[in-house]
Design a protein around this motif. Structure first.
Motif: not given
Lengths: 314, 527
Positions: A36, A41, A48, B405-406, B409
């Motif tokens: 991250d 973002v 990823y 951010a994780a 999601r």
């Protein structure tokens, strides 16, 4: 003495193994993902996944730890997760700062705490004694980062006698080095001096009440000889132990005080590594911190056996 | 063999002392690097900048386009283009002096002549192509911003053709970020390229004198092609992560310019330092559970609107941001594509209306949880207090840095508090509002948004893009798919007696290339 050193060094190996395993485990349990931070973002799921493959993040924990350990035993603690800076370089860049603060703080602690404690112990119940006890209580109660913030204002901001931030290595300029760590050392050393003053006072009072001191006085030895040759040498045993504890405490305190002075020490390295999930750096910081603390403890043991012959190995 | 217990006292003490000093000195022998000696400027002729952003990598093709780019990379590298920080959608010339669109899938770049890298290599179209090939091969964090480009072709030594999968109006401005920076091809395989940049930029990095994490020194590049940089000052970048330490360094004269937060800006201003500001980011709530899967009440747009009317934006701007923020209702700020002046005051502070909307939705009270990092707690506690007054219980859960951010999601929370810089909607749509967006974990779909964005993203017609995105943000704001409370300023404070040309860029830091010393003739900022 060599036997003592050898035993401590051999004992270091399992200690480092346990510390490294626990650290690795805990770092993997910490929430957050380096992907991250690296990717930002707007990252796509494909990016990823690719970064995870590249960094081996999706491998089982045991594989990741084994890979790290295999390199570590060869002296390779790895590189930063973000660039090619080696962990060893990162640590060696920051270690002098933290060691300077730790030893500076200890020096301040010893220079203030031990004489104050001795004086208070020798003059028990006097006004000086009460002032020393009060000072020690206040000194231990004040957080060192708060003292640091307060010290900066007059010495760095108003009078600009000392720098507010930054570190100069002693190899560059000894005077500038002293100036760059002076305020932080005083901030750190205040609580150490308070603890040492209390401990020294108590040790001196205890020793002065012993039979051999009474005997020495009865034999007509001058008070100076009684104090310096007999009382203080024996009072040094608990004081050395306290110094050992204080060094470990100062090492931890330095991590916080570094932030106030913008110093690029171990604490700053650790905090940045935690913030950015830079696991190799975090692992290196913990390992090196363990080594430093063990080294301090060995030094204390050596000093302990010097001041107390009964503690010397047969 | 030496046994300490055999040593006389003074010798033992002396031995300890010597060992201590030697070990400290040995530790102080910092990494030395074989590098040519560069001239050293005195402090008076140097811009000393304090930043919270550490240098991560000097390899632009694996770097992010953030402070990393604007603080460090733009000093030592030139890009094919650069970005107008006042519009974000306009590309300005860089190493490409002009460009044409032969068709919607092709861009021809005319490249600057007479440019050399600091290692002596010449810059031309072959070098530019090699850089873009490397960029596409390495797939760095910003590769998605140039994903429309699939090949570069050399037409002649100073003309480069870019082939695109689809018409992409963002490609040229995006090449003004880290993906478009040019590295000497002779340095591609340097293992230490990430710590030892080899670019064409106006400054050279003095690696031998720099200490990562502490201070990085940059000296003017005497061979730089642009005469506007002939009198450029040396630059020292001090990495000071603590806000208060940066302010102290500024006040005590150790640095000349610093990135600060609102808490530090006011005391700096009171001491006579100048403040430069730019509204670069917004503060609010990203609604993830737009269909009410996790918290059923969130599925009702009236309830989401109540979250907007219940909060006194101006009070938070004044109390938490010390005035360095402005109330708004929309993500884009004036001058940016998609900004609609009529949306600006859509949400006013009207708790009565918020309560009425909840009543209309048949809701007396409801609760939801938001994840908040420690640094954002004050502003969200303020929001929490306002929401409580109308019967909404917003529970704050403090989370680790780096995990926000994780969580955005995941389907763990109905709302997220991630902060977004004011980037273009082309990249925000696929990240936040598209049905496939990472930050749309519940898969909420609005066909109007998909259509409007699809048309705008692949259109070279600026009017159509603006029109579509204005309509797009009317939906986002009025349906409260994202709730924006404030546009907040990035702040830089500086010694105006020494520096001139200071402007905050599109990230948190100043436009380093524009800064000049007052004591030297002020050169026109090149870009």
């Amino acid at each position: 003495m060599l036997k003592l050193l050898a035993a401590r060094i051999v004992g270091l190996v399992p200690l480092l193994l346990i510390v490294s395993f626990l650290t690795f485990l805990m770092l993997h349990l910490v929430p957050g993902d380096i992907r991250d931070i690296v990717l930002g973002v707007d990252a796509t799921p494909e990016q990823y996944e690719e970064l995870g493959d590249k960094l081996g993040l999706d491998d089982p924990f045991v594989i990741q730890y084994g890979r790290w350990l295999f390199k570590a035993v060869q002296g390779d603690l790895g590189t930063s997760a973000y660039n090619s800076q080696t962990v060893v370089d990162a640590v060696l860049d920051t270690l002098p700062v933290t060691l300077s603060l730790t030893f500076g703080g200890m020096l301040v602690g010893v220079l203030i705490g031990v004489p104050a404690g001795v004086w208070a112990g020798l003059h028990r119940g006097s006004l000086v004694d009460r002032a020393a006890v009060l000072g020690a209580t206040v000194g231990q109660a004040l957080p060192n980062f708060w003292i640091a913030i307060i010290l900066v204002i007059p010495f760095a901001l108003w009078w600009q006698l000392l720098p507010a931030t930054g570190f100069t290595p002693p190899t560059e300029s000894v005077v500038e080095w002293l100036r760059s760590v002076a305020l932080a050392s005083v901030a750190l050393g205040t609580s150490a001096s308070a603890a040492l003053a209390r401990q020294t006072r108590g040790a001196v009072i205890d020793v002065l009440a012993t039979d051999y001191i009474r005997t020495a006085r009865a034999k007509g030895l001058p008070e100076r000889t009684v104090t310096f040759r007999h009382a203080l040498k024996n009072a040094a045993v608990p004081i050395v132990t306290t110094i050992g504890f204080q060094v470990n405490g100062l090492l931890g305190g330095a991590l916080i005080v570094e932030q106030v002075f913008g110093l690029n020490g171990f604490g700053s390295l650790a905090i940045e590594a935690v913030r950015t999930q830079n696991i190799p750096i975090m692992q290196g910081v913990v390992m090196m911190g363990t080594l430093v603390i063990v080294a301090v403890n060995i030094a204390v043991d050596v000093a302990y056996s010097y001041v107390n012959p009964r503690m010397r190995p047969a | 063999m030496i046994s300490l217990d055999l040593l006389p006292g003074r010798r033992a003490v002396r031995t300890f002392a010597v060992c201590g000093v030697l070990s400290l000195a040995a530790c102080s022998q910092r990494e030395t690097v074989d590098a040519p000696a560069l001239p050293v400027a005195d402090a008076g002729q140097t811009v000393r900048f304090g930043t919270p952003s550490p240098m991560v990598t000097f390899d632009p093709h694996v770097a992010d386009t953030g402070p990393q780019f604007s603080t460090y990379l733009t000093l030592v590298y030139d890009g094919l283009t650069s970005i107008n920080p006042d519009s974000l959608s306009e590309a300005l010339p860089g190493l490409a002096t002009s460009w044409t669109w032969p068709d919607e899938h092709t861009i021809d770049l005319t490249l600057r002549r007479g440019v050399r890298f600091i290692d002596g290599e010449r810059f031309d179209a072959h070098v530019a192509k090699a850089n873009l090939d490397r960029l596409m091969e390495l797939k760095g964090p910003r590769i998605n911003t140039v994903a429309s480009m699939y090949a570069a072709e050399v037409l002649d030594p100073f003309t480069l053709r870019l082939h695109l999968h689809f018409p992409d109006p963002r490609l040229l401005p995006n090449l003004g970020g880290s993906p478009g920076l040019m590295v000497s091809p002779a340095a591609f395989d340097n293992e230490d390229l990430d710590l030892n940049p080899v670019g064409t930029g106006p400054w050279r990095y003095d690696r031998a004198r720099s200490v990562l994490g502490e201070v990085l020194h940059f000296v003017p590049n005497p061979d730089y092609f642009d005469p506007a940089f002939r009198d450029a000052p040396a630059v020292d970048v001090h990495e000071l992560t603590n806000n208060r330490a940066r302010l102290n360094a500024l006040i005590s004269g150790q640095i000349d310019i610093a990135v600060v937060g609102p808490t530090e800006a006011a005391p700096a201003r009171d001491r006579g330092f100048a403040v430069s500001q730019r509204a670069n980011r917004w503060f609010g709530l990203t609604i993830l559970d737009r269909s009410g899967d996790l918290v059923p009440e969130m599925g009702d747009p009236r309830v989401r609107q109540a979250l907007g009317f219940a909060v006194d934006r101006q009070a938070i701007a004044d109390a938490v941001y010390f005035g360095y923020a402005r109330p708004t209702s929309q993500p884009m700020r004036p001058g940016h594509i998609g900004h609609d002046p009529e949306l600006e005051g859509f949400f006013s502070y009207d708790p009565g209306r918020a309560r009425a909307l909840l009543d209309e939705a048949g809701i007396d009270t409801f609760a939801f949880t938001v994840p908040v990092t420690a640094s954002s707690i004050p502003q969200y506690e303020a929001v929490q207090a306002y929401l409580r007054r109308v019967g909404i219980d917003m529970r704050i859960e403090v989370i680790e840095n780096g995990s926000i951010a994780a969580l955005a999601r995941s389907r763990d929370y109905p709302v997220n508090t991630i902060g977004y810089p004011n980037f273009d909607p082309d990249s925000r749509h696929p990240a936040i509002w598209s049905v496939t967006a990472g930050f749309n974990p519940f898969g909420y779909e609005d066909e109007r948004l998909e259509r409007l964005a699809a048309e705008a993203i692949e259109s070279l017609d600026a009017d159509l893009r603006h029109r579509n995105y204005r309509e797009y943000f009317n939906i986002v704001v009025k349906d409260v798919l994202t709730l924006v409370y404030l546009q907040i300023d990035d702040l830089v404070v500086y010694d105006a007696n020494k520096l001139t040309g200071v402007r905050v860029g599109r990230f948190i830091d100043p436009l380093m290339r524009d800064i000049r010393l007052r004591s030297l003739p002020v050169a026109a900022a090149a870009r």
